[in-house]
Design a protein around this motif. Structure first.
Motif, PDB file in Angstrom:
ATOM      1  N   VAL A  19      58.341  43.326  34.255  1.00 31.45           N
ATOM      2  CA  VAL A  19      59.679  43.655  33.763  1.00 31.45           C
ATOM      3  C   VAL A  19      59.531  44.004  32.289  1.00 31.45           C
ATOM      4  N   THR A  20      59.904  45.231  31.938  1.00 34.68           N
ATOM      5  CA  THR A  20      59.887  45.665  30.537  1.00 34.68           C
ATOM      6  C   THR A  20      61.202  45.281  29.887  1.00 34.68           C
ATOM      7  N   TYR A  71      65.635  51.036  20.684  1.00 36.93           N
ATOM      8  CA  TYR A  71      64.903  51.725  21.756  1.00 36.93           C
ATOM      9  C   TYR A  71      63.436  51.296  21.805  1.00 36.93           C
ATOM     10  N   GLN A  72      63.133  50.142  21.252  1.00 38.39           N
ATOM     11  CA  GLN A  72      61.758  49.652  21.219  1.00 38.39           C
ATOM     12  C   GLN A  72      61.516  48.641  22.339  1.00 38.39           C
ATOM     13  N   VAL A  73      60.307  48.680  22.914  1.00 38.53           N
ATOM     14  CA  VAL A  73      59.906  47.679  23.901  1.00 38.53           C
ATOM     15  C   VAL A  73      59.554  46.390  23.172  1.00 38.53           C
ATOM     16  N   LEU A  74      60.220  45.304  23.558  1.00 29.84           N
ATOM     17  CA  LEU A  74      60.023  44.012  22.902  1.00 29.84           C
ATOM     18  C   LEU A  74      59.039  43.129  23.644  1.00 29.84           C
ATOM     19  N   ASP A  75      59.002  43.270  24.985  1.00 27.78           N
ATOM     20  CA  ASP A  75      58.185  42.342  25.758  1.00 27.78           C
ATOM     21  C   ASP A  75      57.896  42.953  27.122  1.00 27.78           C
ATOM     22  N   ASN A  82      58.824  58.702  36.825  1.00 26.40           N
ATOM     23  CA  ASN A  82      58.276  59.158  35.550  1.00 26.40           C
ATOM     24  C   ASN A  82      57.865  58.027  34.625  1.00 26.40           C
ATOM     25  N   ALA A  83      57.927  56.773  35.097  1.00 25.14           N
ATOM     26  CA  ALA A  83      57.549  55.612  34.293  1.00 25.14           C
ATOM     27  C   ALA A  83      58.265  55.617  32.946  1.00 25.14           C
ATOM     28  N   ILE A 107      62.139  56.345  26.989  1.00 31.46           N
ATOM     29  CA  ILE A 107      61.270  55.225  26.641  1.00 31.46           C
ATOM     30  C   ILE A 107      60.257  54.985  27.751  1.00 31.46           C
ATOM     31  N   LYS A 108      58.992  54.945  27.423  1.00 28.91           N
ATOM     32  CA  LYS A 108      57.948  54.701  28.405  1.00 28.91           C
ATOM     33  C   LYS A 108      57.936  53.228  28.827  1.00 28.91           C
ATOM     34  N   VAL A 109      57.824  53.022  30.143  1.00 29.37           N
ATOM     35  CA  VAL A 109      57.772  51.664  30.689  1.00 29.37           C
ATOM     36  C   VAL A 109      56.648  51.626  31.735  1.00 29.37           C
ATOM     37  N   GLY A 110      56.669  50.618  32.606  1.00 30.05           N
ATOM     38  CA  GLY A 110      55.648  50.510  33.640  1.00 30.05           C
ATOM     39  C   GLY A 110      55.867  51.502  34.767  1.00 30.05           C
TER      40      GLY A 110
END
Length: 404
Positions: A106-107, A114-118, A360-361, A377-380
């Motif tokens: 889980v992103t 718009y930043q990935v925190l964890d 598209n991840a 935003i890129k994720v898994g």
């Protein structure tokens, strides 16, 4: 459906289930606790999960007992206005939780930057992140892991997984008593205690791919989509029984998200193969009619002013807007450079529509003012049932956040 659940069966296999005995093809369906068997091995609820407070008395005798009466009988989403956060969630940090089905993660995104925190590691094939009825817990539906992972939205940290078989999707009855697990592979709707997740009643269904749902204004029934067989079910909430079933009038129909209109008179069912939404009268349950929206219609989300329905067209990278007042489409927003907009939700202030990009991840943040893309935003891999949290509302009916 191979495009919907990559690690599951192919569409041909899913359709074949309709032609063969369930016990022969799906042994797990036969090992699921029966309707009269309670699952005593369920783990206890997270420490922050409290029983819902008693609902205020209602003058409407038709309401499901224990259900909070609507704030406005003419608008089911009157409690979902911008910034109208319940005291329970007011201090929770604003986050976007993205289950990545192919990464088993889980992103966690900060919607302000718009930043990935964890990145949280969970069990196999997380499909949706679902707010609990009392708003205190987020449940990650680990479909092939056969667990629910609780997340504390105050800290963003996961707790110990709870054993729940085949939790493809998850809803809550309007009275807060039961969770309803959409056990797709098991061909069941499983009513469980909303906190311990112990089985109360398992209801077999004669369709393939129980998927999404929404509840009537009085909470007495809900409509369920079956994506692999193209069926719709009508379920009595209190009796926990299927009272009606019909085939969507289109060969190969694949119904997805379900959403009721603010006035409670009309149901909309997105259909990936019909490339539009079906319009249904839930009370009469007469055959629905089709409104074309775009290729691969999938997710349905109500605007904070209850005026528009956002429809994600996953197959063409667009979002259609339906005007509730007229019943017609009012706009279509195209994602620049394409994409695969799937599931998500609307920000608490109503200014941003958040959607996962299934193939598209990535995740899309879209302005609800004019549809322009704010962020990609890129994720898994395989992001699916994204949850924006917290959101306005008094209680949650489940999925990625259906609040009333």
């Amino acid at each position: 459906m191979p495009t919907h659940r990559p690690a599951r069966r192919t569409l041909l296999t899913a359709l074949a289930l309709l032609l063969a005995p369930t016990c022969l093809l799906l042994p797990t369906a036969c090992s699921t606790p029966s309707a009269t068997t309670a699952q005593t091995s369920a783990a206890p609820a997270p420490a922050n999960a409290a029983r819902p407070a008693a609902a205020s008395p209602s003058t409407d005798p038709n309401l499901l007992p224990g259900m909070p009466p609507p704030l406005d009988p003419h608008d089911l989403y009157a409690a979902d206005r911008p910034g109208q956060l319940a005291d329970t969630v007011r201090r929770f940090p604003s986050r976007v939780y993205v289950p990545n089905t192919e990464s088993d993660t889980v992103t966690v995104i900060d919607p302000a930057t718009y930043q990935v925190l964890d990145t949280l590691h969970v069990d196999h094939q997380p499909q949706h992140v679902v707010p609990s009825w009392d708003l205190k817990t987020l449940w990650v539906n680990n479909d092939l892991g056969n667990t629910l992972t609780p997340i504390d939205p105050a800290t963003g940290k996961p707790g110990a997984p709870v054993d729940v078989h085949d939790p493809y999707n998850l809803y809550f009855t309007p009275d807060g008593k039961y969770a309803v697990v959409m056990a797709s592979a098991d061909h069941q709707l499983v009513f469980r205690d909303a906190h311990t997740m112990a089985v109360v009643k398992a209801v077999p269904v004669d369709c393939a791919g129980v998927n999404h749902a929404d509840f009537s204004p009085d909470g007495r029934y809900f409509i369920v989509s079956c994506e692999f067989s193209g069926d719709l079910l009508k379920v009595d909430t209190a009796a926990m029984t299927v009272t009606a079933q019909q085939k969507i009038p289109l060969d190969g129909a694949m119904p997805q998200d379900v959403k009721i209109s603010p006035d409670g008179r009309t149901w909309y069912i997105a259909d990936m193969k019909a490339d539009g939404v079906w319009i249904l009268n839930g009370d009469t349950f007469a055959p629905p009619t089709l409104l074309p929206t775009g290729k691969g219609a999938h997710g349905l989300y109500v605007s904070r002013d209850s005026k528009s329905l956002y429809i994600s067209n996953r197959g063409e990278g667009s979002i259609s807007l339906l005007d509730f007042a007229t019943g017609h489409l009012s706009a279509k927003w195209q994602l620049p450079d394409g994409g695969s907009p799937d599931m998500g939700g609307v920000s608490a202030d109503g200014n941003v529509l958040w959607l996962s990009g299934r193939y598209n991840a990535e995740v899309y943040a879209i302005s609800t003012a004019d549809g322009h893309l704010l962020a990609r935003i890129k994720v898994g891999a395989g992001p699916h049932g994204l949850c924006v949290y917290p959101q306005p509302g008094r209680y949650s009916l489940g999925h990625t956040g259906v609040f009333r």
